[in-house]
Design a protein around this motif. Structure first.
Motif, mmCIF file in Angstrom:
data_model
loop_
_atom_site.group_PDB
_atom_site.id
_atom_site.type_symbol
_atom_site.label_atom_id
_atom_site.label_comp_id
_atom_site.label_asym_id
_atom_site.label_seq_id
_atom_site.Cartn_x
_atom_site.Cartn_y
_atom_site.Cartn_z
ATOM 1 N N THR A 16 -49.757 -14.949 -78.847
ATOM 2 C CA THR A 16 -48.744 -15.491 -79.732
ATOM 3 C C THR A 16 -48.370 -14.727 -80.863
ATOM 4 O OG1 THR A 16 -50.281 -16.850 -80.753
ATOM 5 C CG2 THR A 16 -48.982 -17.886 -79.041
ATOM 6 N N CYS A 17 -47.365 -14.566 -81.592
ATOM 7 C CA CYS A 17 -47.186 -13.724 -82.868
ATOM 8 C C CYS A 17 -47.201 -14.786 -84.002
ATOM 9 C CB CYS A 17 -45.694 -13.243 -82.792
ATOM 10 S SG CYS A 17 -45.292 -12.180 -84.329
ATOM 11 N N SER A 18 -48.022 -14.187 -84.997
ATOM 12 C CA SER A 18 -48.363 -14.926 -86.318
ATOM 13 C C SER A 18 -47.142 -15.285 -86.926
ATOM 14 C CB SER A 18 -49.219 -14.113 -86.840
ATOM 15 O OG SER A 18 -48.682 -12.904 -87.395
ATOM 16 N N HIS A 19 -46.188 -14.501 -86.959
ATOM 17 C CA HIS A 19 -45.009 -14.699 -87.552
ATOM 18 C C HIS A 19 -43.504 -14.724 -86.373
ATOM 19 C CE1 HIS A 19 -41.263 -14.142 -90.052
ATOM 20 N NE2 HIS A 19 -41.994 -14.592 -91.126
ATOM 21 N N HIS A 20 -43.034 -15.838 -86.201
ATOM 22 C CA HIS A 20 -42.267 -16.151 -85.287
ATOM 23 C C HIS A 20 -41.072 -15.169 -84.904
ATOM 24 C CE1 HIS A 20 -40.301 -18.211 -81.745
ATOM 25 N NE2 HIS A 20 -39.193 -18.216 -82.477
ATOM 26 N N GLY A 21 -41.203 -14.485 -83.821
ATOM 27 C CA GLY A 21 -39.834 -13.440 -83.626
ATOM 28 C C GLY A 21 -40.128 -12.223 -84.392
ATOM 29 N N SER A 22 -40.899 -11.889 -85.170
ATOM 30 C CA SER A 22 -41.100 -10.601 -85.654
ATOM 31 C C SER A 22 -41.917 -9.509 -85.034
ATOM 32 C CB SER A 22 -41.634 -10.785 -87.170
ATOM 33 O OG SER A 22 -40.623 -11.562 -87.831
ATOM 34 N N CYS A 23 -42.983 -10.047 -84.132
ATOM 35 C CA CYS A 23 -43.890 -8.962 -83.403
ATOM 36 C C CYS A 23 -43.290 -8.010 -82.460
ATOM 37 C CB CYS A 23 -45.172 -9.822 -82.856
ATOM 38 S SG CYS A 23 -46.050 -10.755 -84.167
ATOM 39 N N ASP A 24 -43.795 -6.844 -82.303
ATOM 40 C CA ASP A 24 -43.230 -5.919 -81.345
ATOM 41 C C ASP A 24 -43.776 -6.089 -79.975
ATOM 42 O OD1 ASP A 24 -41.397 -4.775 -82.965
ATOM 43 O OD2 ASP A 24 -42.851 -3.312 -83.815
ATOM 44 N N GLY A 25 -43.263 -5.946 -78.818
ATOM 45 C CA GLY A 25 -43.865 -6.207 -77.571
ATOM 46 C C GLY A 25 -43.404 -7.610 -76.897
ATOM 47 N N SER A 26 -44.185 -7.638 -75.700
ATOM 48 C CA SER A 26 -43.887 -8.845 -75.084
ATOM 49 C C SER A 26 -44.899 -9.789 -75.179
ATOM 50 C CB SER A 26 -44.018 -8.441 -73.485
ATOM 51 O OG SER A 26 -43.946 -9.707 -72.907
ATOM 52 N N SER A 27 -44.569 -11.133 -75.003
ATOM 53 C CA SER A 27 -45.470 -12.247 -75.383
ATOM 54 C C SER A 27 -46.353 -12.851 -74.110
ATOM 55 C CB SER A 27 -45.003 -13.548 -75.828
ATOM 56 O OG SER A 27 -44.075 -13.909 -74.886
ATOM 57 N N SER A 28 -45.951 -11.762 -72.844
ATOM 58 C CA SER A 28 -46.720 -12.211 -71.572
ATOM 59 C C SER A 28 -46.869 -10.912 -70.891
ATOM 60 C CB SER A 28 -45.993 -13.219 -70.733
ATOM 61 O OG SER A 28 -44.799 -12.788 -70.416
ATOM 62 N N ARG A 29 -47.997 -11.152 -69.973
ATOM 63 C CA ARG A 29 -48.327 -9.717 -69.267
ATOM 64 C C ARG A 29 -48.538 -10.280 -67.817
ATOM 65 N NH1 ARG A 29 -54.054 -7.443 -71.203
ATOM 66 N NH2 ARG A 29 -55.226 -9.436 -70.838
ATOM 67 N N THR A 30 -48.279 -9.410 -66.562
ATOM 68 C CA THR A 30 -48.490 -9.790 -65.285
ATOM 69 C C THR A 30 -49.488 -8.724 -64.706
ATOM 70 O OG1 THR A 30 -46.506 -10.554 -65.260
ATOM 71 C CG2 THR A 30 -47.424 -10.290 -63.020
ATOM 72 N N SER A 31 -50.334 -9.409 -63.890
ATOM 73 C CA SER A 31 -51.248 -8.486 -63.012
ATOM 74 C C SER A 31 -51.586 -9.002 -61.708
ATOM 75 C CB SER A 31 -52.636 -8.544 -63.653
ATOM 76 O OG SER A 31 -53.663 -7.624 -63.089
ATOM 77 N N HIS A 32 -51.578 -8.173 -60.470
ATOM 78 C CA HIS A 32 -51.768 -8.551 -59.161
ATOM 79 C C HIS A 32 -53.346 -9.367 -59.175
ATOM 80 C CE1 HIS A 32 -48.184 -6.672 -58.053
ATOM 81 N NE2 HIS A 32 -48.680 -5.370 -58.601
ATOM 82 N N CYS A 33 -53.212 -10.157 -58.124
ATOM 83 C CA CYS A 33 -54.561 -10.971 -57.914
ATOM 84 C C CYS A 33 -54.595 -11.134 -56.287
ATOM 85 C CB CYS A 33 -54.486 -12.282 -58.555
ATOM 86 S SG CYS A 33 -52.975 -13.203 -58.104
ATOM 87 N N HIS A 34 -55.964 -11.075 -55.741
ATOM 88 C CA HIS A 34 -56.170 -11.056 -54.605
ATOM 89 C C HIS A 34 -57.115 -12.335 -54.366
ATOM 90 C CE1 HIS A 34 -54.167 -7.290 -53.410
ATOM 91 N NE2 HIS A 34 -54.666 -7.074 -54.628
ATOM 92 N N PRO A 35 -56.970 -13.543 -54.198
ATOM 93 C CA PRO A 35 -57.764 -14.402 -53.908
ATOM 94 C C PRO A 35 -58.556 -14.503 -52.666
ATOM 95 C CG PRO A 35 -55.569 -15.505 -54.281
ATOM 96 C CD PRO A 35 -55.306 -13.947 -54.205
ATOM 97 N N ARG A 36 -59.996 -14.699 -52.823
ATOM 98 C CA ARG A 36 -60.859 -14.309 -51.688
ATOM 99 C C ARG A 36 -61.392 -15.543 -50.938
ATOM 100 N NH1 ARG A 36 -64.830 -9.739 -54.602
ATOM 101 N NH2 ARG A 36 -62.942 -8.223 -54.801
ATOM 102 N N THR A 37 -60.812 -16.385 -51.517
ATOM 103 C CA THR A 37 -61.367 -18.204 -50.995
ATOM 104 C C THR A 37 -60.721 -18.483 -49.654
ATOM 105 O OG1 THR A 37 -59.686 -19.204 -52.299
ATOM 106 C CG2 THR A 37 -61.766 -19.022 -53.222
#
Length: 317
Positions: free
Chosen positions: A45-66
């Motif tokens: 989250t950005c401490s000042h709404h709408g003023s931070c540079d970049g994305s508020s989320s990131r994605t990564s691959h996952c491989h469940p082993r169960t």
């Protein structure tokens, strides 16, 4: 006053710039799949709404082993639309489809992803071709030479799209029934009548006609070849009667059964030396006179009778 306002505005701006910063990334969320390869997301989250540079989320691959994922076979999508034909006559066209690849050891896609077919054949020129000759027609005559015909059609195939017509003719003729026809006998016209069989009175006359004989099994002539008819001439004139000259036996028995020709006379000749009193017969007048002149009284006497009275007076009947 102006200086004070300036300080206030500057202070507010400085406070704003210092406050606009990202928080640390949060924990990763759950994997999107329970087997195989998926994705998971982390947020900040950005401490000042709408003023931070970049994305508020990131994605990564996952491989469940169960869990172990079951194999997924590759599969083909439906065919796409055909492409345009490469030519207006006897060209080609193609279409494609997509193969979704197999997963977890599944079987590959079955079949091609590209298909090619011919096109444009409906617009190609088609040259005509002949059908076979059909059976000949009936002969135009039963004898004497006639004609029968055969036909064929230009439909194997029929010319199309500017193709050539069939070469040659669609019909042919041939001679038939050349055997001779029977020719019946023919009677010619009657000829002229013959002359009458007599020159006077009632007679007969005849006329004839010829038959041209039949040929090749034809029928014979019917009807007579001769015809007889009565004919009447001028009435006959009765010829003058000749002298009666009897036939007599040795006993002087005479039969009046002979009449001499009109040009003859009855000769009576006495033949005393023979034992007969006389003989009679018809003879020409000149011959009788000659015999009378040559006769010797010792050998009898010759009489030339021109009529019956003379004869009767000599034979005493």
């Amino acid at each position: 006053m102006n200086i004070l306002c300036t300080y206030i505005i500057f202070g507010l701006l400085k406070a704003s710039f210092v406050a606009a910063r990202w928080s640390t990334w949060g924990a990763w969320g759950h994997c999107s799949v329970t087997c195989g390869r998926g994705t998971m997301v982390s947020h900040r989250t950005c401490s000042h709404h709408g003023s931070c540079d970049g994305s508020s989320s990131r994605t990564s691959h996952c491989h469940p082993r169960t869990h172990t994922c079951p194999p997924v076979d590759g599969h083909l999508t439906a065919w796409g639309h055909w492409g345009s034909c490469s030519a207006t006559c006897q060209g080609t066209r193609t279409r494609t489809r997509v193969c979704h690849p197999p997963e977890h050891g599944g079987a590959p896609c079955g079949g091609s992803t590209v298909e090619t077919s011919g096109c444009g054949a409906s617009h190609c020129p088609v040259n005509g071709g002949w059908s076979g000759w059909n059976h000949p027609s009936a002969c135009s005559v039963t004898c004497g030479g006639g004609v029968r015909t055969r036909t064929r059609a230009c439909n194997h195939p029929t010319p199309a799209n500017g193709g050539h017509q069939c070469p040659g003719v669609s019909h042919m003729s041939e001679h038939c029934n050349e055997n001779h026809c029977p020719v019946n006998g023919v009677l010619l016209a009657w000829g002229d009548w013959s002359p009458c069989s007599v020159t006077c009175g009632s007679g007969s006359r005849v006329r004839s006609r010829a038959c041209i004989p039949p040929k090749y099994g034809g029928l014979n002539c019917t009807g007579p070849l001769f015809e007889i008819n009565n004919c009447i001439q001028v009435p006959c004139q009765t010829p003058p009667a000749g002298v009666a000259c009897p036939s007599c036996t040795e006993h002087i028995k005479c039969t009046w059964n002979t009449t001499c020709h009109v040009s003859d006379i009855c000769m009576v000749r006495s033949l005393s030396i023979t034992g007969f009193k006389f003989t009679t017969h018809c003879i020409m007048k000149d011959d009788c006179l000659l015999l009378k002149m040559l006769a010797n009284k010792t050998h009898g006497e010759v009489f030339c009778c021109p009529d019956e009275n003379c004869v009767r007076a000599l034979i005493v009947q």
